[in-house]
Design a protein around this motif. Sequence first.
Motif, short mmCIF file in Angstrom:
data_model
loop_
_atom_site.label_atom_id
_atom_site.label_comp_id
_atom_site.label_asym_id
_atom_site.label_seq_id
_atom_site.Cartn_x
_atom_site.Cartn_y
_atom_site.Cartn_z
N ALA A 154 12.12 105.62 108.70
CA ALA A 154 11.10 104.66 109.10
C ALA A 154 11.39 103.29 108.51
CB ALA A 154 9.72 105.14 108.66
N HIS A 155 11.35 102.28 109.34
CA HIS A 155 11.48 100.89 108.92
C HIS A 155 10.12 100.24 109.12
CE1 HIS A 155 12.45 96.55 109.73
NE2 HIS A 155 13.14 96.73 108.63
N LEU A 156 9.53 99.72 108.04
CA LEU A 156 8.19 99.15 108.08
C LEU A 156 8.24 97.67 107.74
CD1 LEU A 156 7.99 102.22 106.60
CD2 LEU A 156 5.60 101.78 107.12
N CYS A 157 7.48 96.87 108.51
CA CYS A 157 7.42 95.42 108.31
C CYS A 157 5.98 94.99 108.10
CB CYS A 157 7.97 94.69 109.53
SG CYS A 157 9.62 95.17 110.02
N ILE A 158 5.76 94.16 107.11
CA ILE A 158 4.45 93.56 106.86
C ILE A 158 4.43 92.20 107.53
CG2 ILE A 158 2.78 92.85 105.13
CD1 ILE A 158 3.42 95.84 105.13
N VAL A 159 3.50 92.02 108.46
CA VAL A 159 3.42 90.75 109.21
C VAL A 159 1.98 90.27 109.21
CG1 VAL A 159 3.87 89.60 111.39
CG2 VAL A 159 5.31 91.51 110.68
N GLY A 160 1.76 89.10 108.66
CA GLY A 160 0.42 88.52 108.67
C GLY A 160 -0.49 89.15 107.64
N GLY A 161 -1.78 88.90 107.80
CA GLY A 161 -2.78 89.40 106.85
C GLY A 161 -3.40 90.69 107.34
N GLY A 162 -4.68 90.86 107.05
CA GLY A 162 -5.35 92.11 107.38
C GLY A 162 -6.28 92.01 108.56
N GLU A 163 -6.07 91.00 109.42
CA GLU A 163 -6.91 90.87 110.60
C GLU A 163 -6.76 92.10 111.49
OE1 GLU A 163 -2.93 88.99 111.58
OE2 GLU A 163 -4.34 89.00 109.88
N GLN A 164 -7.84 92.51 112.11
CA GLN A 164 -7.79 93.70 112.95
C GLN A 164 -7.01 93.42 114.22
OE1 GLN A 164 -11.60 95.33 114.03
NE2 GLN A 164 -10.72 97.27 114.72
N ARG A 165 -6.07 94.31 114.52
CA ARG A 165 -5.27 94.20 115.73
C ARG A 165 -5.35 95.51 116.51
NH1 ARG A 165 0.44 91.32 113.85
NH2 ARG A 165 -0.46 89.38 113.04
N PRO A 166 -5.12 95.45 117.80
CA PRO A 166 -5.09 96.71 118.56
C PRO A 166 -3.98 97.60 118.02
CG PRO A 166 -5.12 94.80 120.02
CD PRO A 166 -4.88 94.27 118.65
N ILE A 167 -4.24 98.87 117.90
CA ILE A 167 -3.19 99.81 117.51
C ILE A 167 -2.46 100.24 118.76
CG2 ILE A 167 -2.72 102.11 116.58
CD1 ILE A 167 -4.92 101.67 114.57
N ILE A 168 -1.16 100.01 118.75
CA ILE A 168 -0.32 100.23 119.93
C ILE A 168 0.82 101.16 119.55
CG2 ILE A 168 1.22 99.13 121.59
CD1 ILE A 168 -0.50 96.56 121.12
N ALA A 169 1.11 102.11 120.42
CA ALA A 169 2.19 103.06 120.19
C ALA A 169 3.19 102.97 121.33
CB ALA A 169 1.66 104.48 120.08
N THR A 170 4.48 103.08 120.99
CA THR A 170 5.51 103.08 122.02
C THR A 170 6.55 104.14 121.70
OG1 THR A 170 7.04 101.52 120.94
CG2 THR A 170 5.26 100.57 122.25
N VAL A 171 7.22 104.58 122.75
CA VAL A 171 8.43 105.39 122.62
C VAL A 171 9.50 104.71 123.44
CG1 VAL A 171 9.52 107.64 122.95
CG2 VAL A 171 7.09 107.53 122.40
N LYS A 172 10.63 104.39 122.79
CA LYS A 172 11.75 103.79 123.49
C LYS A 172 12.98 104.66 123.29
CE LYS A 172 11.16 99.82 121.28
NZ LYS A 172 9.79 99.85 120.75
N LYS A 173 13.90 104.62 124.25
CA LYS A 173 15.12 105.42 124.17
C LYS A 173 16.33 104.53 124.34
CE LYS A 173 16.96 107.86 127.52
NZ LYS A 173 17.25 108.85 128.58
#
Length: 257
Positions: A154-173
């Motif tokens: 898993a590669h995790l990136c912290i971007v911006g603050g704690g504002e609520q954003r839509p939770i979005i899921a994707t699968v790419k191949k």
Amino acid sequence: MKKNNLDLFTEIFDTHKEYCGTVVETHVQKLKELDAYLPRMQSFFIVTNTSTKMYPFVSKNFEYTLGLDRKKMAKLGATYWFSHFHPDDLPIWMRVLEDLMLFTMTEISKKDRPKLCYSWNFRIKNKNGEYLNTFEHLTPVFFDDSGKPIIGVAHLCIVGGGEQRPIIATVKKLNDKNEYETLFYKNYSQKLLSVSLTNREKDVVRLLALNKTSAEIAKKLFISTHTVNVHRKNILGKLNFDSTIQLVQYCLVNQLF
């Protein structure tokens, strides 16, 4: 920051040499390409084991980025990590995992599963008690007898603050050109304009944001340049964008990379 991120990419292979020369290396190369276009961000790697709910590897940047304890992460595993999720995001994130596994097990052949990259976002609490938006890209590297992903990088990136954003899921191949093609996309808030885009349009948007020409996109996605230009026209019409900078920000917020 860019140099530190590139060093971060090397760290995972220094620790897990068995990933060298595998499809994992291709996935990580895609992250390097992305790093050149995204705004500065803080990143770290985690190797996850869903069967044991433990994390065999946590990169040094985990502490630098979040201020959390790597030793506790290694010793306590999911118990420690989940305690830092935003309480509103955790149940949605659990549903995301269920949906992605169901899609994988019913729609993707066993031979194609190592080529997958899963992504999602959530808010995580740092040492100071502040919630930060986190984007995660996960590549499966080990599967059980049924073909279910068990261990992933898993590669995790912290971007911006704690504002609520839509939770979005994707699968790419990864296709035969080592380019991602979107197979699954779901917005768990249902308040996002991107639901109007097709999966192919999302692939084109992502590559446009990475500064690819129509000819380059056509080659990567095995379609004609004319088809790419039709997609570009439709995308601009749907999103009302006229610059690559806007596309990059759109991809970042809506997790289309």
